[in-house]
Each structure stands twice: as structure tokens, then as C-alpha cells.
Design a protein around this motif. Structure first.
Motif, short mmCIF file in Angstrom:
data_model
loop_
_atom_site.label_atom_id
_atom_site.label_comp_id
_atom_site.label_asym_id
_atom_site.label_seq_id
_atom_site.Cartn_x
_atom_site.Cartn_y
_atom_site.Cartn_z
N PRO A 62 2.00 -8.58 20.85
CA PRO A 62 2.84 -9.11 19.78
C PRO A 62 2.78 -10.63 19.65
N ALA A 63 2.54 -11.29 20.77
CA ALA A 63 2.44 -12.76 20.69
C ALA A 63 1.23 -13.15 19.86
N ILE A 64 0.12 -12.49 20.12
CA ILE A 64 -1.09 -12.82 19.38
C ILE A 64 -0.94 -12.40 17.92
N TYR A 65 -0.26 -11.28 17.73
CA TYR A 65 -0.02 -10.86 16.35
C TYR A 65 0.78 -11.91 15.59
N SER A 66 1.74 -12.50 16.26
CA SER A 66 2.53 -13.55 15.63
C SER A 66 1.63 -14.68 15.15
N LEU A 67 0.72 -15.06 16.02
CA LEU A 67 -0.17 -16.16 15.67
C LEU A 67 -1.05 -15.78 14.49
N LEU A 68 -1.59 -14.57 14.56
CA LEU A 68 -2.52 -14.16 13.51
C LEU A 68 -1.84 -13.98 12.17
N SER A 69 -0.58 -13.60 12.22
CA SER A 69 0.11 -13.36 10.96
C SER A 69 0.85 -14.59 10.47
N GLY A 70 0.64 -15.70 11.13
CA GLY A 70 1.17 -16.95 10.62
C GLY A 70 2.61 -17.21 10.97
N ARG A 71 3.12 -16.47 11.93
CA ARG A 71 4.47 -16.74 12.38
C ARG A 71 4.37 -17.69 13.56
N THR A 72 5.11 -18.76 13.47
CA THR A 72 4.98 -19.79 14.49
C THR A 72 5.39 -19.25 15.86
N LEU A 73 4.56 -19.49 16.83
CA LEU A 73 4.89 -19.10 18.19
C LEU A 73 5.30 -20.34 18.96
N VAL A 74 6.49 -20.29 19.49
CA VAL A 74 6.98 -21.41 20.29
C VAL A 74 6.85 -21.03 21.75
N VAL A 75 6.11 -21.82 22.47
CA VAL A 75 5.96 -21.58 23.90
C VAL A 75 6.94 -22.51 24.60
N LEU A 76 7.92 -21.90 25.20
CA LEU A 76 9.02 -22.67 25.78
C LEU A 76 8.83 -22.72 27.28
N GLY A 77 8.89 -23.90 27.83
CA GLY A 77 8.72 -23.99 29.27
C GLY A 77 9.11 -25.36 29.78
N GLU A 78 9.30 -25.41 31.08
CA GLU A 78 9.70 -26.68 31.68
C GLU A 78 8.50 -27.51 32.07
N ASP A 79 7.48 -26.83 32.56
CA ASP A 79 6.32 -27.54 33.10
C ASP A 79 5.33 -27.83 31.97
N GLU A 80 5.11 -29.09 31.77
CA GLU A 80 4.28 -29.49 30.65
C GLU A 80 2.85 -28.97 30.77
N THR A 81 2.29 -29.07 31.98
CA THR A 81 0.88 -28.68 32.12
C THR A 81 0.70 -27.19 31.85
N ILE A 82 1.64 -26.41 32.32
CA ILE A 82 1.52 -24.96 32.11
C ILE A 82 1.62 -24.64 30.62
N VAL A 83 2.58 -25.28 29.99
CA VAL A 83 2.77 -25.03 28.56
C VAL A 83 1.53 -25.45 27.79
N ARG A 84 1.05 -26.64 28.11
CA ARG A 84 -0.13 -27.13 27.41
C ARG A 84 -1.32 -26.20 27.58
N LYS A 85 -1.47 -25.74 28.79
CA LYS A 85 -2.60 -24.89 29.08
C LYS A 85 -2.53 -23.62 28.25
N LEU A 86 -1.35 -23.07 28.20
CA LEU A 86 -1.20 -21.83 27.45
C LEU A 86 -1.35 -22.07 25.95
N VAL A 87 -0.81 -23.17 25.50
CA VAL A 87 -0.93 -23.47 24.07
C VAL A 87 -2.40 -23.63 23.70
N THR A 88 -3.13 -24.34 24.55
CA THR A 88 -4.55 -24.51 24.28
C THR A 88 -5.25 -23.16 24.27
N ALA A 89 -4.88 -22.33 25.20
CA ALA A 89 -5.52 -21.01 25.28
C ALA A 89 -5.22 -20.20 24.03
N LEU A 90 -3.97 -20.20 23.64
CA LEU A 90 -3.59 -19.36 22.51
C LEU A 90 -4.07 -19.92 21.18
#
Lengths: 459, 934
Positions: B719-747
């Protein structure tokens, strides 16, 4: 492997946290607005929106600039700057050459005590009037007489060439807060608690001078009049800060109907006074009216009320339509009502009529109706108003538009382009019907293909 | 010693239908070890087949009239690159294969010296001893002080990989032509300046002499002239003649046909804006020279000098440098172009070819490729669009490109096979390339050759080469290949020349010659004479023809009678002094034996079709360069910034990929190139035209790896990927910047682009989100702050929850709409066997491309969106759309939303070709969200 138990994560684990506030939820099948466009150009609260023609509108606000937009594309067409302080009123005025081309003049009044006339098409300032003693708080155009009026501490009448035709004497220090054209060349001006009717005398054979005469002072309101709107040829309606709604007969200037119970949520009539005291008057102030042939729709505090002119009764209401004061309401086609509020949301309501069996026990008193509504204890449930003839109406929430982060000051409805909202967060949002826009884009796409000769139809 | 690569190429590929890029299977008798250094245990890419240089480079040489062939400069200007490679020796080699007879002087029958505007010749040659193969581009520059007014130069692209040269011949030729054109136009300008100065000198001299004569006349009343006076008079006469001659030369140089010039995009006059980059390039390669030339360029008003009679040609005089010859401005620009060429062809051949195919395919889906392809490529396409290409050319471009793509690799192998044995050069300089009919005639005539005869000539060649010890084999000319492109099949049918026989000869021949230079391909040196010129210098045309056919006469009797007679005339009249005897070996006008089947028009029309696609690489490249110098950040970002300065510029992104930018720095600065066994990746990864793509390549790999990890780790990845593909903004919420960045880059690999700019991805944000953010960004990394101040952030998030899906990394939850489609499970299968990030990235890309084509179909099907007739209601149209999506495109449930969203993006993009101007709109659905937990 928890994942397998969960079933690959495809199963919903639960519903989203539900807001305790009145909400329709996220499933709004009847809400057509599935596309939005944020227009950002203002630097301060955007208070006014005014429609220029089928596809253009102007916005104005506390930053003193007027911006003309294309409602279809969201394109910023012209930015008009000339005021040094916030804009207090804006009206459009078809210019003299209106028959040849749609040349709309825009009049803006500002706290810098000037009124500027703009040419919307050319995007320039036509003229500027700065001889006012006070801030002009309201402007109105008498299309028929080709004059416009400015209301501040006094009332001035101008023609299109910006010549002062006549003016009243100093009325009040607080100034005219609302101004409305009513039939018979009259205008109603709200000055504090008073309502003053003026008649405009156009030059005739006898006199070459314009004149404005005070016809009547109406003192029925107990608090400041906040809203004033003309209903039809024989009546107009005013609303005050303490929730008084008065419908006036025009020729006689008499009170046709008086409703002042919006603020009263209690079923008991006798404790009305106490409740009124403990309630904030702000909660019942009537901010805005809109009306059609049958009904007057009033934004009362946080609620919405539908007052039927024929029955002289409130036929439907929604006491807490919003989290905060409703600032503007408008009637949309398909019996829809749209309201915007200080809570930053816009809600779309539908007025539904229901045939009720007469056999149903009908409470007798008017105020008992509120009690009936109260017993539901469901804010989301529309309060039904039973009438003698068995018709009851309800305001049903069919959708809400959440986008602004601050109070939504006003909105404008375009038949073809959707809804435009302006807000204290400096933004204007264009809400569009996503499906229709998609279809339009397809249409344009194939038009373009056809133009470039890339379109081949199968034989 | 003969290295095997020489032989490898000379194998026959019998079936043209074979896979174009497969190495042809060798017949048994010729099975030689393919890679002679394989037994050393090194990997084939570690060192380019024993060559003495570490990687490809460009060499500019001159045939100096004082010292002979000499190397002038290399690009990159780094001794590490060419290592122990003997530049002097190689210069000698490459200069010795210049056949063109660019003659300036007094042709018989002409009163004045005459300039030939000689077309460059393009030769491919191989030197087995050095292990080097080169594309050699000869050109002639004019120098008033030089012998015959000409200075022969050549630019060579030297590589250890023969296939690379052969298969990239077209591109190399186009690119080098541009460089050459730049040099030559600069040279013409400088030459005209020289001539003007000389004329002023002469004029001054004449005045002086005239005065002197007058004085003498006056002094002499005796009625007869002293010998001194006669001498003066003679001197005066010679000066007068010289003036006329020089004026004529000036007229000639100025009448240079502008047809050529127009085609060249490198004219500094027209492209002032590229100066900055050119300068940059010049400083990297040759700072000293440019410093010198500054003095030269800003010369003050010229003061005429007295010219001594009989100005002696002194050999100790300093010849002008290349830069002086060409005007600094042009010179630096040429260097920039050469630098670009070097970067463009850097790397392994398969890499070049794959990326070329990749690009061609991408170009074919130019309507949809903006959605998921890297904006680098897309960006590129934008630049291409900006070019002022004639509409006709741009229309032709695509098919012609694909034609090349298909043809070149297939037949080039056979080029080798034929060419090695039957060295044939068709040199006919006078012929206009556009003259199709003429060619046709020629081809048919040559088809009627007796094959046996051919072989005889061949033998003759062998002898010649053996005796000379150093043999140069000319394997083909560009022009003759152009002929063959049209008559390829016909020729092979009519000539039953056994390739095997030929090959054996070639091989044996090779064993004899100690070190050989094989000229694999040349293009004809075609004289370009404007029409008015032809009229005034009729003899000049003859002259050329004689040169042209000169070589052919020796070895081929099969030239048609007309040519022959012409040739003989020419040969009798004038023996070309500059042609090396060895050059003439093996020239035959046997068209069918020179199969470099490049479409004729692409060659003849070099200014147009061929040169267009590479041109954009250059521009882009330079953009990159400038940015690099200034900011030294991630180049891909730079590109996007440049195109859309105000919008979407995300400084955080730069931070995120600083390591990437570092690597790209290493790879792209010429000096820091480290040649080592371990440098395979740097050798391969830089694609031809996209220096940027390296960084994005690493980026992709890493993103792919992280995306894979995400899919395996989170059961609600779908469903997360579906959100991205269908143009619904996905907010990746997290405390650790590097982890969030990494995931955002991946997604971000799943996020469709709005247009040709950076993806709508915000890697890290800590302030509360706003409605504008959802309109602008489709993937946001949001900081979760523990402090009470963050309440606003969370409040905004819940307020706008209908526009977003929220992936909470700390609590491992996802709040988003339900997904029940089949598309995403295929796209992101957590049980996938794919292990590597790069592979997964490609998997995603291919899936998304498939999706894009569905969206394309849906968008551009006329009947789906418009009512078939007036009475048709919208509902009918809508139901038709739905049934198309379901039945024809096979979409299930929410997959429809994805295609619909992509279709909207396609429409928007198609309508507004420049997406920067139009606001992206936020589309959303009123659908309930669900909370997923691990």
C-alpha cells in the motif's frame, strides 16, 4: 513471522483514528472536488474574492494588492498595487463601454482612505479618489443608476467618472458597517444598531442635482448589525451580533418577521435569559446571509440556519456546522449550501426535504424542536424541523474541503471551474471537480493532437 | 608480434540476421585465442589488451614541414593516460595515412595560387605493435608562411579496442567533424587576417618602392636606366604580382562556402555563451598556450612593414602554433569539444552501445519517459529540444538514429572481415557526395568485376606491404561504404568472392609484416569547391581528379574508362608530392568489398542528421562542467537546478548524496583518473554522453538496495508503494534523519515525475507540513520531534490526513488507503529472488515502463475520452474508460487509480511542454485510510 499471520500486510489493521469532532469521514462520494490548486501571491490575509467574468476573479486582502486570476488554470493574470493599507471593500463595476467589450472596472476601498478604480482588463489604475474623511468600509454599485456608493462615516454617491454626485452629512463615528441596495432606488445602511434607509434621487426635469435623502431609521436591533442582504422586491433581511434576524418589508419598513432564538440551545423557554447571559454572544452573531426565492440561509455563530420566508420559520439548522464561526455561506445549485469558517474548512451541505407522516407526534412549540434535536446528542445528525404541513428539511453534510491552515474568509463559486476559497493563511485555493478536469484535459489533448496533425482516427 | 585483436575482427559474419552484438563464431582454422592476455589471470577490462596506454585519449598531431610528424597535445593532457605510449611514433603513423592532396600553389593553367577547400579525411587505423587503434581525422589548415600555405594536422581518437572505434565510427566522425569545423573556421578567420596584413605590407612596400623608383628616375637624366633602377622596377613588378596573388587568395578564403559553416554549431560567433566553458576546457588542457595567444588576439592596429624582396624561406623560423593558426577563441572551443569527445566515448564499448540503445529506446517513448526515467536523461532531451534544429531534420532524426543503431553493429563486424583482406579505397575527390545517380552507376560497374582479378590485385598488395616492411592497410573509405550501404545485398550476390580465401590471405599477410598499420576505414577527402570557383578555376577540378585517381591507377584496372582517362591525364601532368607511396597500396574502387553500411545520406549530410544528437551531449556536458566548477556538488542536481532554478531545488538532496558527488568528482576530473586494475568500474560506468549518469547509477543501485530492504522488512510495503504510484503523498515520519533519508531515497524510485525536473521528493523536513507541500511533494521525509513544539507538526499531519499516507518508522505503522491490486505485488515482491540493488532498480524500471505504456494507451485512445456521438452521455464514456482499463489493460481494483493518475500527468505534460510554468495540481480521492502495523 508475524507478516504471514497478518496476511502479507494487505489487510487493514484498523480504522484511522476518528476525530471526535463533527466529520463526515474520508469517504465522501458526493464531494466532487477532488483536485486542488494552491495559488500563492498574497502576503497577508486574503479577505475578498470577486468574480469578474466567466473565468476570472479578483482577490484582495490586507496586503493592499488586488490580484486577478484565471479560475481555469490558476494563472495569475494581473497584480494591481496602489493601496498602502489593507483593502476594506471591493466591488466590480461594468464600465460604460460594457456593451462593446467586457471591460470590468474594479473598485477597491482601503484603510488608507482612498478608493481606486482599476481596469481589470488592462491591469492598470484608472483613477484614485482620496478625499475621504474616513476609511470606506463598504462599497455598493447601483447598476441601474450607473452610480456607486461608498460608506464610511458618511455616505457618498459617485458616478462612473468618479465625480461626487452627492453625500450625506456625517452619520456616525463608527461608520457604516454594511450597505445594501434595496428596491426603489433605496439603500440600507447599517450603522451600529441602527438601520438607516436612504433614497437616491436621480436628476429629473425638475432638478439637475443628485440627492440622497434619509427615509427611515429602524431601531429594532438590540446589537450591532453585522449582515444585511436584500431578499426580493418586498423584503430584506438583517442580522445582528446577538443573533437577531429581522426580515423587513420594504415599502413600509416594518418588521415582517423577527427571529432571535438561534443562540438558544435549551429546550426551556423560561431560562432563555440566563442561557443567553452565559453564552458568548459571538456564538450567535449572524455573520452572513444568503437567500433564494424561498429561504434565507444564515450563518449564525458556528451553525447554519435555513429560514423559510413563506412559513416564517427555521426549517433546517445545523447548530455546530463548523468548529468555529461561519464567515461566509453561499447557495450552490442542486440545493447545496456551502459554508466556510474560521476553523479553516469549507463544508458542503445539501438541503433535503423529507415527507413526514402527520401521525408522528409533533411537538407543539417551536423551541421544543430544538429539544428534539438535542436528544440525538449527535452533532453530526442534522436537526430536523417538523412543519405543520409535514415537510421537514435537513442539512446534510456531503463533503468538506480541508486545505487552508487558517480561517477561510470567503469563497466564490464558478459554475465551470469549481470553488475558489481565500484564507487568512495568505493562500487562495482552487477546488475543482477532478473528473471533469480530467475530461477537459483529455479534450484539450486531442484538440492539440488534431492541431499538430498527430491525430489519426481509425477508419 | 601480432596481437590477436587484429585477427579477431577479420572474421566473416555470414548471417546478417544474427544477433548484432554477438561476437561472430570463428571457423576452426582461425580459432586464435580471443584475448591474448587472458592467461595472465587479469580480467579483460583491467588493462586494455596490452596497450601501452591506460585508456582512450585524443591526440592532435601535425605534419610539420620542419621536423615531420609530431604530436602536439593530448586530451586528456595527462601523462598517466598514455603512459609509455610513443606519441611521436604514433604521430608518424597517423600522419602517414593522410591521402588527401590538399594542394595550394600555382596550378598549371592558373595564373594565381589557388586554395582548395579540402574536406577532412577520416581514417580508422590499427597498429598492432602498439596495440592501438585509432580513428584519425585529418584536416588541413592554412598558414601564409607555410609551404604551399597548408599545415596538415590530424586529430586521432586512440583506443585499444578496435571494435569501439569501428562501431562508434559514425559518432566519432560526427563529433570530430565538429571539432575540425571549429578549427577550420577559426583558421579561415585567422588566415584572412594574415592575408590582410600581408596585403598591407605589400601595399606599403609598393609605395616605398615606387617612391624610390621615382627618385632614381629623377636622379637619372641620362635617358637609360641603371641596373639598379631595373632591379627596382622588377621588384616593384613582383610586388604588384604578389599583391594580386594575395588579393586573390583573400577572395578565395572569404568565398568559402557558408553551407559548411552553418552546419557547425561550434562557431564562436554564433555561440558566444559557450565561451565560458571553452575557456574552462582550455585552462585544463593548455594554459600556457592560451596565455600566449591572448597577446595575439588582441592585436592593436596593424602597422605595415616593408617586405624585403625575395623574402627567403628560412627553416629556422618559428611556425605558428595551432592556437595561433586558429584564433584562440576557436581553439579553446575546439579543445572543449575534444574534451567532450573524450568523455563521451570513455568507457567500455558494450557500455557505450547499451547506453546508446537505451537512449534510443527512451527517445522512442518520449511522451511517457519523463514519468519514471531519471530526469538526467529527460533533461537531456530538453536541451535537445531547445536546439534550433530545422523541423525536417528533427523529424528525420528518430528513424535515422534507429537505423544506425540497428545497422552499425551488425555489419561492422563484417567490415573487419572484408576489409582486412581486400584493401580497397575509393578515392574520388571531385565527386559531390549528394550525387546519388553517379554512385549508382559506379556501383553497378564495379559489381561486374571479375573476382579473380580482385584477388590478383590483392596479391600485389601483399607484396607491396611485405617489401615495405611496414605496411599500412587501408581497409575502407567512408565514401565507398556509403555506396555500399545502398547496394550491399546486391553486391554480395554478384560477387562470389569467397571470404575464406580472402581471410587466409589476410592472416598470412599479417604474420609477415612486422608491425603494421591497418587503415580500416577512411572517408573520402572530398574537395569542396563552390560553383563560382569551379568556373574561374577549371583546372583546379582536373587537378583534384588526377590526385584522386592517382592511387587507384596503380592497382586497379577496373576503373571505368572515363575515370581512367581522366586519371591518366592527371597522373601525367602532376605527380602528387605529398602522398606517401605506402598509402597507395591497396586502393581499389571495389565498392562491395567495403561494407561499412552507413546510410548514404547520413554521411553526406553530416551537418544535419548525424551531428544533431551528439550535439546535445556537448551542450549538456558543458553545463555540467560549469556547475561542477562552481558548486562541486551532485551533478544531477546541478542539472535540475539549472533548468528550474526557482523550483524544486532541494539542497537537502545535495547533502544526501555528497558521497556520490565525491565519486563523480573523481571520475570526471581528468587529472584524478586513476588507472589501476581496480578501476574497472570507472572504466565502464561513465557512459558516453552522460557524465552525470555515473552518480545516478550509484544512486540507483543504492536506492534499489534500500527499496528491496524496505519491501522485505515491511509487510505493508504494497500500500505504501501504491500511494506513491497513485500520487498520494507519502510522509515518512521518523526521528533519525539518516534512516528517513535512506528510505525516502529508496522509495523515490516509485515516484512519478511531474515533468523534466527533479522528482517531487523532499528528503527531510522538520517544520509542519502545509497544503503547498502536498501539492509540490509526493514523498516527504518528516522529522518527528519529541518536544511539545512538534504538536503542530502532528496536528497538521492529521489535519491533512486525507492527502497523505503516513509511514511511521519509529512505530512501524503505515496509515494509508487500502490496496487490492495486482500490480504492486509484482513490482515489489518480498519473496523476490533479486538480490542486487541495481538489478532490482532495473526490474522496477521495466515494470514501470510497462505501466507507462498502459497509461499512454489509456491517455491517447481517442474513443475513451470523447463521446462517440452527440447523444452519448458522460456515463457511457466513463463506463467505456473503466472497461478499457479493466479488460484491455488488465487492471484490477486500485491499479486503475495508478494508471489514471499517470494518465493525468501525461496529459498535463503533453499540454504544457514546459512544466515549470504550470502549477502541478493536487489530485486526491476521498477514500478511507487504514492503519497497518507489523
Amino acid at each position: 513471522m508475524l507478516r504471514w499471520l497478518i496476511g502479507g500486510g494487505r489487510e487493514p489493521q484498523g480504522l484511522a483514528e476518528k476525530s471526535p469532532l463533527q466529520t463526515i469521514g474520508e469517504e465522501q462520494s458526493r464531494n466532487p472536488y477532488t483536485e486542488l490548486l494552491v495559488l500563492k501571491a498574497h502576503h497577508d490575509i486574503v479577505r475578498f474574492l470577486v468574480q469578474l467574468d466567466d473565468y476570472r476573479f479578483a482577490s484582495a486582502g490586507d496586503d493592499g494588492i488586488v490580484i486577478i486570476w484565471n479560475a481555469q488554470t490558476g494563472e495569475k493574470l494581473v497584480e494591481l498595487s496602489g493601496h498602502t493599507q489593507k483593502i476594506t471593500a471591493i466591488v466590480t463595476f461594468p464600465s460604460l463601454e460594457s456593451c462593446e467589450e467586457k471591460n470590468q472596472l474594479i473598485l477597491t476601498a482601503s484603510a488608507d482612505r482612498t478608493v481606486i478604480v482599476w481596469d481589470g482588463n488592462a491591469g492598470r489604475q484608472v483613477q484614485r479618489v482620496s478625499c475621504f474623511q474616513s476609511t470606506v468600509k463598504c462599497l455598493t454599485v447601483l447598476q441601474r443608476l450607473e452610480v456607486w456608493l461608498s460608506g464610511g462615516n458618511d455616505l457618498c454617491v459617485w458616478n462612473q467618472k468618479l465625480e461626487l454626485l452627492c453625500k450625506t452629512s456625517h452619520i456616525s463615528d463608527t461608520g457604516i458597517s454594511a450597505l445594501a441596495e434595496i428596491p426603489n432606488n433605496c439603500v440600507a445602511a447599517a450603522v451600529g444598531k441602527e438601520l438607516i434607509i436612504f433614497r437616491l434621487v436621480a436628476p429629473t426635469e425638475g432638478s439637475v442635482e443628485w440627492d440622497i435623502i434619509e427615509v427611515k431609521r429602524l431601531l429594532d436591533h438590540q446589537d450591532n448589525i453585522l449582515s444585511l442582504v436584500n431578499v426580493n422586491d418586498v423584503s430584506f433581511v438583517t442580522g445582528s451580533h446577538v443573533g437577531e434576524l429581522i426580515i423587513w418589508d420594504i415599502p413600509g419598513w416594518t418588521v415582517r418577521a423577527y427571529e432571535r432564538s438561534f443562540w438558544d440551545p435549551a429546550p426551556q423557554l423560561d431560562v432563555q435569559q440566563e442561557i443567553r447571559l452565559c453564552q458568548k454572544p459571538n456564538d450567535v452573531s449572524i455573520h452572513h446571509f444568503t437567500c433564494d426565492e424561498e429561504n434565507v440561509f444564515a450563518a449564525v455563530g458556528r451553525g447554519l440556519y435555513v429560514y423559510n420566508l413563506q412559513m416564517k420559520r427555521v426549517i433546517a439548522c445545523q447548530k455546530t456546522a463548523h468548529d468555529s464561526n461561519v464567515l461566509h455561506i453561499a447557495r450552490l445549485p442542486n440545493r447545496q449550501l456551502t459554508s466556510c469558517s474560521e476553523d479553516g474548512s469549507v463544508r458542503i451541505w445539501e438541503l433535503r426535504e423529507k415527507q413526514q407522516l402527520a401521525a408522528e407526534p409533533v411537538p407543539t412549540g417551536f423551541f421544543n424542536m430544538w429539544g428534539f434535536g438535542r436528544m440525538n446528542k449527535q452533532a453530526t445528525q442534522p436537526v430536523k424541523k417538523h412543519q405543520e404541513n409535514g415537510t421537514s428539511c435537513s442539512l446534510e453534510l456531503i463533503g468538506d474541503l480541508i486545505g487552508h491552515s487558517s480561517s477561510v474568509e470567503m469563497f466564490l463559486y464558478f459554475e465551470d471551474h469549481g470553488l475558489v476559497t481565500c484564507s487568512a493563511d495568505h493562500l487562495i485555493i482552487l477546488w475543482k471537480n477532478g473528473e471533469r478536469e480530467s475530461g477537459l484535459r483529455s479534450l484539450k489533448l486531442f484538440q492539440k493532437l488534431e492541431e499538430t496533425g498527430d491525430l489519426y482516427r481509425a477508419a | 608480434m601480432i596481437s590477436a585483436p587484429d585477427v579477431v575482427a577479420f572474421t566473416k559474419e555470414d548471417e546478417y540476421e544474427e544477433e548484432p552484438y554477438n561476437e561472430p563464431s570463428l571457423p576452426e582454422e582461425y580459432s586464435v585465442p580471443l584475448f591474448p592476455f587472458a592467461n595472465q589471470g587479469a580480467n579483460p577490462w583491467s588493462k586494455l589488451s596490452g596497450a601501452k596506454f591506460s585508456r582512450d585519449f585524443i591526440l592532435i598531431s601535425e605534419f610539420s614541414e620542419q621536423v615531420g610528424p609530431q604530436p602536439l597535445l593530448t586530451i586528456p593532457n595527462d601523462t598517466k593516460v598514455f603512459g609509455t605510449f610513443d606519441l611521436n611514433y604514433f604521430s608518424l603513423r597517423i600522419m602517414s595515412v593522410d591521402y588527401q592532396a590538399s594542394f595550394v600553389g600555382h596550378p598549371p593553367g592558373s595564373a594565381y595560387p589557388k586554395l582548395n577547400f579540402v574536406e577532412d579525411s577520416k581514417v580508422v587505423l590499427g597498429d598492432s605493435k602498439e596495440g592501438a587503434f585509432a580513428y584519425v581525422h585529418h584536416l588541413t589548415l592554412y598558414d601564409l608562411e607555410a609551404r604551399g600555405f597548408v599545415r596538415p594536422f590530424c586529430m586521432a581518437y586512440i583506443s585499444a579496442d578496435q571494435h569501439k572505434i569501428m562501431q562508434q565510427f559514425q559518432e566519432l566522425s560526427a563529433e570530430f567533424s565538429k571539432a575540425s569545423e571549429c578549427l577550420k573556421s577559426g583558421n579561415r578567420k585567422a588566415f584572412a587576417g594574415e592575408l590582410e596584413k600581408k596585403l598591407k605590407d605589400l601595399d606599403y612596400t609598393r609605395t616605398v618602392l615606387h617612391t624610390e623608383t621615382e627618385i632614381q628616375k629623377k636622379a637619372n637624366d641620362k635617358g637609360f636606366y641603371s641596373s639598379q633602377a631595373i632591379e627596382k622596377a622588377n621588384e616593384l613588378a613582383s610586388v604588384e604580382k604578389s599583391i594580386i596573388e594575395h588579393q586573390d587568395l583573400l577572395k578565395q578564403i572569404r568565398s568559402y562556402p557558408h553551407r559548411k559553416v552553418k552546419g557547425s554549431d561550434l562557431c564562436p560567433g554564433e555561440m558566444e555563451h559557450t565561451q565560458g566553458q571553452a575557456d574552462h576546457a582550455s585552462t585544463t588542457s593548455n594554459p600556457d598556450e592560451s596565455a600566449d595567444s591572448d597577446i595575439y588576439t588582441c592585436r592593436p592596429a596593424y602597422t605595415p612593414k616593408l617586405i624585403k624582396a625575395k623574402s627567403t624561406k628560412c627553416f629556422d623560423k618559428k611556425l605558428k602554433t595551432l592556437e595561433e593558426l586558429c584564433d584562440t577563441e576557436y581553439f579553446t572551443q575546439t579543445l572543449a569539444q575534444l574534451g567532450h569527445i573524450e568523455r563521451m566515448f570513455r568507457g567500455d564499448l558494450c557500455y557505450l552501445l547499451t547506453s546508446q540503445i537505451d537512449r534510443t529506446l527512451l527517445k522512442q517513448q518520449h511522451i511517457t519517459n519523463f514519468l519514471f526515467e531519471d530526469f538526467v536523461d529527460a533533461d537531456d532531451r530538453m536541451v535537445e529540444k531547445q536546439e534550433s534544429v530545422p523541423s525536417q531534420l528533427s523529424q528525420d532524426r528518430l528513424p535515422s538514429r534507429s537505423l544506425e543503431e540497428c545497422l552499425i553493429p551488425k555489419v561492422l563486424i563484417s567490415v573487419g572481415s572484408y576489409k582486412s583482406s581486400v584493401e580497397s579505397v575509393l578515392i574520388k575527390m571531385d565527386q559531390e557526395l549528394g550525387d546519388e545517380e553517379y554512385k549508382e552507376v559506379e556501383v553497378t560497374e564495379s559489381n561486374s568485376f571479375d573476382p579473380q582479378e580482385n584477388l590478383d590485385y590483392l596479391d600485389m598488395d601483399m607484396k607491396g606491404s611485405i617489401s615495405s616492411g611496414e605496411s599500412i592497410e587501408v581497409l575502407g573509405t567512408e565514401k565507398s561504404t556509403a555506396l555500399l550501404a545502398k547496394s550491399d545485398s546486391q553486391a554480395s550476390l554478384t560477387v562470389p568472392l569467397s571470404p575464406q580465401v580472402v581471410r587466409s590471405k589476410a592472416v598470412s599477410h599479417r604474420t609477415i609484416s612486422e608491425d603494421s598499420i591497418e587503415v580500416l576505414s577512411t572517408c573520402p577527402s572530398e574537395a569542396l569547391i563552390p560553383d563560382d570557383f569551379k568556373a574561374s578555376y577549371p583546372s583546379a577540378i582536373n587537378e583534384e581528379e588526377s590526385y584522386a585517381d592517382e592511387g587507384a591507377i596503380h592497382f586497379s584496372a577496373s576503373i571505368n574508362p572515363l575515370e581512367l582517362s581522366e586519371a591518366q591525364e592527371g597522373g601525367l601532368e602532376n605527380t602528387p608530392p605529398q602522398i606517401d607511396s605506402s598509402c597507395c597500396i591497396g586502393k581499389e574502387s571495389n565498392g562491395q568489398l567495403v561494407p561499412l553500411p552507413i546510410p548514404a545520406h547520413t554521411l553526406s549530410d553530416e551537418d544535419g542528421v548525424v551531428s544533431i544528437p551528439p550535439q546535445r551531449y556537448r551542450q549538456k556536458d558543458q553545463h555540467f562542467h560549469v556547475d561542477f566548477a562552481v558548486e562541486n556538488t551532485n551533478p544531477s542536481q546541478d542539472n535540475s537546478c539549472e533548468t528550474f532554478p526557482a523550483y524544486e531545488l532541494d539542497p537537502n538532496h545535495l547533502l544526501a548524496s555528497r558521497d556520490v558527488s565525491k565519486t563523480s568528482l573523481d571520475n570526471y576530473s581528468d587529472t584524478s583518473y586513476v588507472s589501476s586494475v581496480a578501476s574497472t568500474s570507472s572504466d565502464r560506468t561513465p557512459s558516453s554522453a552522460y557524465p552525470v549518469s555515473l552518480s545516478s547509477e550509484r544512486h540507483k543501485k543504492r536506492a534499489g538496495q534500500n527499496a528491496l530492504r524496505f519491501i522485505r522488512q515491511y509487510p505493508f510495503a504494497h500500500p505504501a508503494i501504491y500511494s506513491l504510484l497513485s500520487g498520494r503523498t507519502l510522509v515518512v515520519l521518523g526521528e533519525d534523519e539518516t534512516i528517513v533519508r535512506k528510505l525516502v531515497t529508496a522509495l523515490s524510485i516509485f515516484v512519478p515525475n511531474y515533468g523534466h525536473y527533479a522528482k517531487p521528493v523532499k528528503h527531510w523536513v522538520s517544520s509542519p507540513l502545509h497544503i503547498m507541500d502536498f501539492q509540490k511533494w509526493k514523498l516527504i521525509g518528516l522529522q518527528r520531534v519529541a518536544s511539545p513544539g512538534s504538536a503542530g507538526t502532528l496536528h497538521a499531519l492529521s489535519r491533512y490526513s486525507r492527502y497523505t499516507s503516513i509511514l511511521d518508522l519509529d512505530n512501524k505503522t503505515l496509515r494509508c488507503p487500502l490496496y487490492r491490486g495486482t500490480l504492486v505485488p509484482r513490482l515489489a515482491d518480498h519473496r523476490t529472488q533479486i538480490k542486487r540493488g541495481g538489478t532490482y532498480y532495473l526490474h522496477v524500471q521495466s515494470m514501470l515502463t510497462q505501466l507507462c505504456s498502459k497509461a499512454f494507451l489509456y491517455t491517447f485512445c481517442h474513443h475513451l475520452h470523447l463521446p462517440a456521438h452527440d447523444r452519448e452521455t458522460e456515463d457511457v464514456v466513463a463506463s467505456r474508460q473503466l472497461s478499457f482499463l479493466k479488460l484491455n489493460l488488465g487492471l484490477v481494483n486500485e491499479d486503475i487509480r495508478v494508471v489514471q493518475y499517470l494518465a493525468e500527468l501525461l496529459k498535463l505534460h503533453y499540454m504544457h511542454e514546459s512544466p515549470g510554468t504550470s502549477n502541478p495540481m493536487l489530485r486526491f480521492d476521498y477514500v478511507p485510510s487504514f492503519l497497518y502495523k507489523i
